[in-house]
Design a protein around this motif. Structure first.
Motif, PDB file in Angstrom:
ATOM      1  N   ALA A  21      -2.901 -19.545   3.001  1.00  0.00           N
ATOM      2  CA  ALA A  21      -4.291 -19.565   3.473  1.00  0.00           C
ATOM      3  C   ALA A  21      -4.457 -18.644   4.674  1.00  0.00           C
ATOM      4  O   ALA A  21      -5.468 -17.941   4.812  1.00  0.00           O
ATOM      5  N   ALA A  22      -3.448 -18.623   5.553  1.00  0.00           N
ATOM      6  CA  ALA A  22      -3.501 -17.750   6.716  1.00  0.00           C
ATOM      7  C   ALA A  22      -3.467 -16.278   6.298  1.00  0.00           C
ATOM      8  O   ALA A  22      -4.159 -15.438   6.888  1.00  0.00           O
ATOM      9  N   ILE A  23      -2.685 -15.954   5.276  1.00  0.00           N
ATOM     10  CA  ILE A  23      -2.618 -14.574   4.786  1.00  0.00           C
ATOM     11  C   ILE A  23      -3.969 -14.145   4.223  1.00  0.00           C
ATOM     12  O   ILE A  23      -4.450 -13.034   4.473  1.00  0.00           O
ATOM     13  N   VAL A  24      -4.596 -15.042   3.434  1.00  0.00           N
ATOM     14  CA  VAL A  24      -5.919 -14.734   2.874  1.00  0.00           C
ATOM     15  C   VAL A  24      -6.918 -14.466   3.987  1.00  0.00           C
ATOM     16  O   VAL A  24      -7.708 -13.511   3.941  1.00  0.00           O
ATOM     17  N   PHE A  25      -6.877 -15.290   5.026  1.00  0.00           N
ATOM     18  CA  PHE A  25      -7.792 -15.138   6.152  1.00  0.00           C
ATOM     19  C   PHE A  25      -7.546 -13.805   6.864  1.00  0.00           C
ATOM     20  O   PHE A  25      -8.482 -13.115   7.262  1.00  0.00           O
ATOM     21  N   ASN A  26      -6.273 -13.442   7.014  1.00  0.00           N
ATOM     22  CA  ASN A  26      -5.917 -12.205   7.705  1.00  0.00           C
ATOM     23  C   ASN A  26      -6.326 -10.978   6.892  1.00  0.00           C
ATOM     24  O   ASN A  26      -6.726  -9.957   7.451  1.00  0.00           O
ATOM     25  N   LEU A  27      -6.242 -11.076   5.553  1.00  0.00           N
ATOM     26  CA  LEU A  27      -6.620  -9.947   4.707  1.00  0.00           C
ATOM     27  C   LEU A  27      -8.093  -9.580   4.863  1.00  0.00           C
ATOM     28  O   LEU A  27      -8.456  -8.405   4.957  1.00  0.00           O
ATOM     29  N   GLY A  28      -8.931 -10.614   4.876  1.00  0.00           N
ATOM     30  CA  GLY A  28     -10.357 -10.364   5.013  1.00  0.00           C
ATOM     31  C   GLY A  28     -10.940  -9.537   3.878  1.00  0.00           C
ATOM     32  O   GLY A  28     -11.961  -8.868   4.045  1.00  0.00           O
ATOM     33  N   ALA A  29     -10.290  -9.553   2.712  1.00  0.00           N
ATOM     34  CA  ALA A  29     -10.735  -8.749   1.572  1.00  0.00           C
ATOM     35  C   ALA A  29     -11.653  -9.566   0.669  1.00  0.00           C
ATOM     36  O   ALA A  29     -11.890 -10.748   0.902  1.00  0.00           O
ATOM     37  N   PRO A 209      -7.149  -2.227  -3.409  1.00  0.00           N
ATOM     38  CA  PRO A 209      -6.692  -1.858  -2.066  1.00  0.00           C
ATOM     39  C   PRO A 209      -6.265  -0.398  -2.008  1.00  0.00           C
ATOM     40  O   PRO A 209      -5.660   0.124  -2.947  1.00  0.00           O
ATOM     41  N   THR A 210      -6.592   0.258  -0.913  1.00  0.00           N
ATOM     42  CA  THR A 210      -6.269   1.677  -0.763  1.00  0.00           C
ATOM     43  C   THR A 210      -5.182   1.926   0.272  1.00  0.00           C
ATOM     44  O   THR A 210      -4.669   3.046   0.364  1.00  0.00           O
ATOM     45  N   GLN A 211      -4.829   0.911   1.034  1.00  0.00           N
ATOM     46  CA  GLN A 211      -3.829   1.081   2.075  1.00  0.00           C
ATOM     47  C   GLN A 211      -2.565   0.313   1.725  1.00  0.00           C
ATOM     48  O   GLN A 211      -2.612  -0.783   1.164  1.00  0.00           O
ATOM     49  N   GLY A 212      -1.426   0.911   2.078  1.00  0.00           N
ATOM     50  CA  GLY A 212      -0.146   0.284   1.784  1.00  0.00           C
ATOM     51  C   GLY A 212       0.007  -1.080   2.414  1.00  0.00           C
ATOM     52  O   GLY A 212       0.577  -1.999   1.802  1.00  0.00           O
ATOM     53  N   VAL A 213      -0.526  -1.248   3.625  1.00  0.00           N
ATOM     54  CA  VAL A 213      -0.376  -2.523   4.317  1.00  0.00           C
ATOM     55  C   VAL A 213      -1.114  -3.633   3.577  1.00  0.00           C
ATOM     56  O   VAL A 213      -0.676  -4.797   3.579  1.00  0.00           O
ATOM     57  N   GLU A 214      -2.228  -3.293   2.935  1.00  0.00           N
ATOM     58  CA  GLU A 214      -2.962  -4.296   2.157  1.00  0.00           C
ATOM     59  C   GLU A 214      -2.140  -4.771   0.959  1.00  0.00           C
ATOM     60  O   GLU A 214      -2.126  -5.964   0.634  1.00  0.00           O
ATOM     61  N   TRP A 215      -1.464  -3.825   0.289  1.00  0.00           N
ATOM     62  CA  TRP A 215      -0.609  -4.196  -0.826  1.00  0.00           C
ATOM     63  C   TRP A 215       0.562  -5.051  -0.368  1.00  0.00           C
ATOM     64  O   TRP A 215       0.971  -5.986  -1.076  1.00  0.00           O
TER      65      TRP A 215
END
Length: 296
Positions: A21-29, A209-215
């Motif tokens: 859940a924290a990862i989802v929140f941090n992604l903000g996607a 996603p277009t950025q490596g960090v998002e992947w």
């Protein structure tokens, strides 16, 4: 598996659920996109476990047609669950969104009543209003801050989706002592990912996603939220009593609230803490009452 190790694994399972859940929140996607990739990326991660599992089970007994169909249909419910859960996380935070998922424990008896005529236990007449009041408190209905009712509604729909998934999986489980849980989970993840992805495409919200960090974050979400959670759960359940296991599962919302506060300064108000406690208490009361009725 000793009870101590089983308890440790269940706590790790709850922490992993909160961490996802924290990862989802941090992604903000976009919520549906995240739900799709979370499930689809988990399929190749589960593949080694599936290969190992299929070599040790009787496929005809472990994976009858009804079980495979149930996994595929259950995956649709999970796709809906994750899409609305991610939406809820973005609107009301990972802690409160995870707490709201616990509404599934009172929806399940209602599903059994509708499908099988099994009358729900009398305690639900008190438990449901208790949990609904807890939802209002947790959502901030009695705080000065603005109330995001759509975030609350999304969390409740997610809980209903999860309850539907559990109801389907329980009713289509194979009658064997050697099932194939990771194969079933892979089918669920594939179906859920396709469901969420289709929903994102139809609604025009699909974003690659277009950025490596998002992947990297999506890969972490798939690993933590799907592989680690279900691996710990499946192993721990072999060494714990149903009473202890169901109690330990309620630590997930607590971890989620704590992580939200520590990582994102998502500090709940006093009323929200009270609401979380009421929801968790209602879930625990329901689980305890169901166990007593089954042992009677």
């Amino acid at each position: 598996m000793t009870p101590a190790r089983g308890t440790a694994l269940m706590l790790l399972d709850s922490l992993a659920m909160a961490g996802s859940a924290a990862i989802v929140f941090n992604l903000g996607a976009e919520p549906m996109t995240v739900a799709a990739f979370r499930c689809l990326l988990a399929v190749p991660m589960l593949l080694p476990l599936v290969i190992w599992e299929l070599r040790r089970v009787d496929r005809a007994q472990a994976l009858p047609r009804i079980t495979v169909i149930g996994a595929a249909v259950g995956g649709v419910a999970i796709g809906v669950d994750y899409s609305f859960y991610n939406t809820s996380i973005g609107l009301i935070g990972p802690g409160l969104a995870t707490v709201l998922i616990n509404i599934q424990i009172v929806i399940l008896p209602m599903i059994a009543w509708a499908l099988e005529g099994v009358r729900p236990m009398r305690q639900l007449a008190v438990i449901v209003p208790l949990m609904m009041l807890g939802v209002a408190f947790a959502a901030g209905a009695f705080d000065d801050a603005g109330l995001n009712w759509f975030g609350v509604l999304a969390g409740l729909i997610a809980g209903a989706g999860y309850a539907t998934y559990l109801a389907i999986i329980r009713r289509t489980a194979p009658k064997t002592i050697r099932p194939a849980p990771f194969t079933v989970l892979s089918i669920v993840c594939l179906s859920a990912g396709l469901t969420a992805g289709l929903g994102a495409l139809v609604s025009g919200r699909f974003e690659v996603p277009t950025q490596g960090v998002e992947w990297l974050w999506l890969l972490a979400l798939a690993f933590v939220g799907q592989v680690v959670v279900y691996l710990c759960l499946n192993i721990a359940m072999t060494g714990l009593s149903e009473v202890l296991a169901s109690t330990l599962m309620l630590t997930g919302p607590i971890f989620a609230v704590l992580l939200g506060a520590l990582l994102f300064s998502d500090i709940p108000t006093l009323w929200q803490v009270v609401g979380c406690a009421m929801i968790i208490a209602g879930a625990w009361w329901t689980a305890a009452a169901q166990r007593r009725s089954r042992s009677a």
